[in-house]
Enzyme design. Structure first.
Site, PDB file in Angstrom:
ATOM      1  N   SER A 272      -9.775   1.344   2.967  1.00  0.00           N
ATOM      2  CA  SER A 272      -8.946   2.208   2.152  1.00  0.00           C
ATOM      3  C   SER A 272      -7.850   1.479   1.369  1.00  0.00           C
ATOM      4  CB  SER A 272      -8.274   3.244   3.053  1.00  0.00           C
ATOM      5  OG  SER A 272      -7.337   2.617   3.932  1.00  0.00           O
TER       6      SER A 272
ATOM      7  N   LYS B 201       0.860  -1.182   0.000  1.00  0.00           N
ATOM      8  CA  LYS B 201       0.000   0.000   0.000  1.00  0.00           C
ATOM      9  C   LYS B 201       0.896   1.232   0.000  1.00  0.00           C
ATOM     10  CE  LYS B 201      -3.917   1.797   2.760  1.00  0.00           C
ATOM     11  NZ  LYS B 201      -4.775   1.520   3.934  1.00  0.00           N
TER      12      LYS B 201
ATOM     13  N   SER C 203      -9.868  -1.145   7.105  1.00  0.00           N
ATOM     14  CA  SER C 203      -9.295  -0.906   5.769  1.00  0.00           C
ATOM     15  C   SER C 203      -8.541  -2.083   5.157  1.00  0.00           C
ATOM     16  CB  SER C 203      -8.365   0.306   5.803  1.00  0.00           C
ATOM     17  OG  SER C 203      -9.107   1.491   5.859  1.00  0.00           O
TER      18      SER C 203
END
Lengths: 515, 101
Positions: free
Chosen positions: A165, A90, A189
């Site tokens: 997310s 990420k 997330s």
């Protein structure tokens, strides 16, 4: 293995193939980057690709496997479990000499001068770091639509969100662009996008994984964890990144569970479900839950019962206050953490015209997107003079009640809580963008575990309207190996279920045909 | 609980160092008040005998040994700064002639 087989292989299968000499990391890498080149214009999972460094890491891994094969079985067994296994990160994990954006314009152009501890550990473990994935700006969001850079689509349906997310990390693994990826989970997330894209995604216990070098959102809640297509693979990645780090005072000295590298498989895994005690919290079957989601979750619970598990309904009464509590605590911490983005030391800058204050206002007013602004405003307000006790301190007290609910479940002897991960399957783009509260509600089932610091994992448990549904397991502190053992057991129980053989529907459409 | 007025929204934006347009402030005023309605429900929860929790997993947090070690080179640290000179980050003056006190 063909390119199509290589990209679909699990980390475990890849490791076996490398050891046998039937596949190489270089071949795999070529297959993955070819897929990314064909499909990512549509998928939008990636923000940065690390082709040259990844190639060098793949060559080094192949060299080590070849040398160990020549030496014999003991040398092969001594190789680290992630050697030659690609991992996506990420884009809030700092990698030396590589851009980190955290999905925000305010970090545009930033190039990290150092490695996050998990990056150091993954490199030491011989993993191949493929690149960085798209995310909601500063990990604030549940659909990845708040990325300042691009839209990530769900490989199951191109008109739907991948969750968030960590949506880029989820989409990359779901679309077979990587066998493993790293996400972060502050209120869901990792687990929520895992649910929406049909993956295993785990938020470890608070303190299990170092956050050094990872862009902070809410420091009493943030945890780093794995996405994978199987419980075994998730365990491999979690094992590699876990453990005490002198650079993160909140990282725990709690010993790592060696069981993570030896999860049971097949019949042994399925047999392990017998006698387990699961708590089914009635408050998690929230108003607005889609009937197809509830049905898939209840069927999964019945499958566990049929395998000999004991399931009892419990009540976690503070759950109804978790959302409001979270949306005070998380923004309050975020407003403090994001104060560092001042346009002076790094990132986009609005300084130049006017005085210093004008520079701050311009930098932050232009650099932050709509959701981040909302949260900074909420947090600043909650911490401001006159409101601190009414909001922030009150929320911290309710947080105690949420933690106590869970403690009662553990004291009653339950092994884990079983619940839905998300009340809905993946929704269409734009459906929640105009209404912040409806977006926040999509995390109603995941954020209580963050408030209590507990580990949780989402595992695929079926399809509703053709889209993946996740079953969430929440455990007591430091029970990651136990949760993943249960997950492996459920995988074994449902190994022949029809829904397990369904691939993401829009995979072929991402490239206009070939996969 | 109270409703945020426009003046309070402007004050919070100033505290947060967010330079926002009139239109952005108006939009936030409406959104924040909807969210505050959710927060207000917490006032109903009885927490008179409950301690506040800042962190739920209570663990010893040992400090690392206070021994010198290598740091990042200065030019690596400053290369991300929008303006830097001679190993220093350039900042606008924080005092002005008009400054009071």
């Amino acid at each position: 293995m063909t390119a199509a087989e290589l990209r679909r292989a699990s980390a475990q299968q890849l490791r076996d193939a490398y050891k046998a000499g039937s596949a190489t990391a270089v071949e795999l890498l070529a297959a993955l980057y070819a897929a990314i080149d064909r499909e990512d214009a549509q998928l939008g999972a990636w923000l940065y690709l690390r082709r040259e460094e990844a190639q060098a890491e793949a060559l080094a891994a192949d060299t080590r496997y070849a040398a160990a094969r020549a030496e014999g079985p003991a040398a092969l067994a001594a190789l680290p479990p992630l050697l030659g296994i690609p991992v996506a990160l990420k884009d809030l994990v700092n990698l030396i000499n590589t851009p980190t954006t955290a999905g925000s314009r305010i970090l545009e152009g930033y190039v990290s001068p150092y490695d996050a501890t998990i990056a150091t550990r993954l490199k030491a473990a011989g993993a191949i770091l493929l690149g960085k994935t798209n995310m909601d700006e500063f990990a604030m969001g549940s659909s990845t639509e708040f990325s300042a850079y691009k839209k990530t689509v769900n490989p199951w349906a191109r008109d739907r969100v991948p969750g968030g997310s960590s949506g880029g990390s989820a989409a990359a693994v779901a679309a077979f662009h990587a066998p493993l990826s790293i996400g972060t989970d502050t209120g869901g997330s990792i687990r929520q996008p895992a649910s929406l894209t049909g993956l295993v995604g785990m938020k470890p216990t608070y303190g299990r994984v170092s956050r050094y070098g990872i862009v902070a959102f809410a420091s009493s809640l943030d945890q780093v964890g794995p996405f994978a297509r199987t419980a075994h693979d998730a365990a491999l990645l979690l094992h590699a990144i876990s453990g005490r780090d002198a650079h993160d005072a909140t990282s725990s000295t709690e010993p790592l569970d060696a069981q993570l590298l030896n999860l049971p498989a097949g019949d042994a895994a399925a047999a392990g479900i017998k006698g387990r005690r699961f708590a089914l919290p009635k408050e998690y079957f929230v108003a607005g839950m889609e009937p197809g989601v509830e049905q898939a979750v209840r069927e999964a619970v019945r499958a566990l019962e049929a395998a000999g598990a004991l399931v009892e309904e419990v009540s976690l009464p503070a759950t109804e206050h978790a959302l409001a509590t979270y949306y005070i605590v998380a923004p309050a911490e975020a407003s403090a953490n994001l104060a560092r983005f001042d346009g002076i030391r790094y990132g986009a800058s609005g300084h130049g015209e006017g005085n210093l204050l004008d520079g701050y206002l311009a930098t932050r007013g232009r650099g932050f997107g709509p959701e981040v602004r909302r949260r900074i405003m909420l947090g600043t307000y909650a911490l401001s003079a006159g409101y601190y006790d009414a909001y922030y301190v009150k929320a911290q007290k309710v947080r105690t009640l949420i933690a106590q609910d869970f403690e009662r479940v553990w004291a009653a002897g339950f092994d884990a809580i079983v619940a839905p991960t998300s009340p809905q399957v993946a929704w269409r783009f734009g459906a929640k963008m105009a209404d912040p509260i409806s977006m926040y509600l999509s995390d109603a089932c995941t954020l209580p575990a963050n408030m209590a610091g507990l580990p949780g994992v989402s595992i695929p448990c079926g399809l509703s309207e053709g889209l993946p549904v996740g079953l969430q397991l929440i455990g007591r502190p430091w029970s990651e190996a136990s949760l993943l053992t249960i997950a492996a057991g459920y995988e074994a129980l449902t190994a022949t279920a029809a829904w397990r053989s369904v691939e993401p529907h829009d995979l072929a459409a991402l490239s206009g045909g070939a996969t | 609980m109270s409703k945020l007025t426009r003046a309070e929204v402007e004050k919070v934006a100033a505290l947060a160092r967010l330079g926002l347009t009139e239109a952005e402030l108006s939009k936030l005023e409406g959104e924040l008040n909807l969210i505050l309605e959710q927060w207000a429900r917490l006032a109903q929860v009885d927490t008179s005998h409950v301690a506040a929790t800042a962190q739920t997993i209570v663990q010893p947090m040992p400090l690392r040994d206070d021994t010198p070690g290598p740091s990042l080179p200065v030019d690596e640290v400053t290369r991300n700064a929008p303006a830097h000179v001679g190993g220093l980050i350039r900042v606008q003056a924080i005092l002005s002639e008009e400054a009071d006190g």
